[in-house]
Design a protein around this motif. Structure first.
Motif, short mmCIF file in Angstrom:
data_model
loop_
_atom_site.label_atom_id
_atom_site.label_comp_id
_atom_site.label_asym_id
_atom_site.label_seq_id
_atom_site.Cartn_x
_atom_site.Cartn_y
_atom_site.Cartn_z
N LEU A 104 58.20 4.89 54.20
CA LEU A 104 57.70 5.94 53.31
C LEU A 104 56.33 6.37 53.82
CD1 LEU A 104 57.69 7.63 50.67
CD2 LEU A 104 56.66 5.63 49.54
N ASP A 231 60.70 9.95 54.51
CA ASP A 231 61.28 8.64 54.80
C ASP A 231 61.55 8.63 56.29
OD1 ASP A 231 61.16 8.05 52.13
OD2 ASP A 231 63.30 8.34 51.75
N THR A 251 61.35 1.54 52.88
CA THR A 251 62.46 1.79 51.97
C THR A 251 63.77 1.57 52.71
OG1 THR A 251 63.54 3.41 50.51
CG2 THR A 251 62.37 4.28 52.41
#
Length: 258
Positions: A104, A231, A251
């Protein structure tokens, strides 16, 4: 940038306070979980959870029952700072599989250099209808080796419902799309998300990724967004850091279903 403060803002505004990402989606909040329910071509999954060790397994079972009852495969979008600390192991034990982890990354729009242009002979084409969407999807399929049918459906639906909610752009050279990306916006949200940045193999390393980031950053600035969020895969992270993005967390998509 105060990393902890910006991450807390992201969690609060974009995860716990999530809005649906398209006209065929809705947000549900139940039992310490925020999830999105969409049609079969949209994104279905868990965006945020506020769980503890005592209730995590029950919450996982409830999500499986909810989505399988709708005959939907779904994703639990797990962040490295989510609780409980063993949530990844609990998801794995419940039958989820992990896809590659991403970073992230967030940047303040005001701090980015926005004057990067594509290479000579390349023009940027904004997708506003079916022809432009076809350019974006063509790049997606060739750059990532995946079927773009669901992406085409989602982009056309979002453009029809709210043209200001998505900025999709393709880089075209000699009439052929060679790179593409999109930005998704939520009215009133402080973050705009950058997604799907891809370049066909023969055009990589020529600055197209940076030019597409700059193009979308200018669009975000024009709409009053303070932050950009990505991302990032390992291949993109060094480029984004050089542009001024900061890594805030990791993530990992945990997928349930086929």
């Amino acid at each position: 940038m105060d990393h902890a403060a910006v991450l807390a803002l992201y969690d609060r505004e974009m995860r716990e306070g999530a809005r649906p990402d398209g006209p065929a989606a809705r947000i549900e909040r139940a039992g310490g979980v925020v999830r999105q329910i969409a049609d079969a071509s949209g994104w279905n999954g868990v965006l945020w959870s506020g769980l503890d060790a005592a209730g995590a397994d029950r919450a996982i079972r409830e999500q499986i029952a909810r989505f399988t009852g709708l005959e939907r495969d779904f994703e639990w979008k797990l962040y490295a700072h989510d609780e409980p600390a063993d949530l990844a192991a609990r998801l794995f034990a419940a039958g989820f599989r992990a896809e590659p982890a991403e970073t992230l990354m967030v940047a303040e729009v005001a701090g980015l250099a926005l004057d990067m242009a594509p290479p000579a002979g390349v023009r940027l084409v904004r997708a506003t209808g079916p022809a432009g969407v076809d350019l974006v999807v063509d790049v997606h399929e060739r750059a990532f080796g995946t079927d773009g049918t669901a992406l085409r459906h989602r982009l056309l639906a979002r453009l029809a419902a709210d043209p200001g909610a998505v900025v999709a752009v393709a880089a075209v050279a000699d009439g052929e799309p060679v790179a593409a990306a999109r930005m998704e916006l939520v009215p009133g949200a402080p973050f705009a998300g950058l997604w799907g940045g891809g370049t066909v193999e023969a055009w990589r390393g020529r600055g197209l990724y940076r030019a597409l980031v700059a193009h979308r950053a200018r669009a975000a600035a024009a709409r009053g967004c303070r932050y950009l969020q990505v991302d990032a895969l390992p291949t993109s992270r060094p480029i984004l850091q050089r542009l001024g993005f900061h890594p805030l967390s990791a993530t990992t998509p945990y997928v349930y279903g086929s």
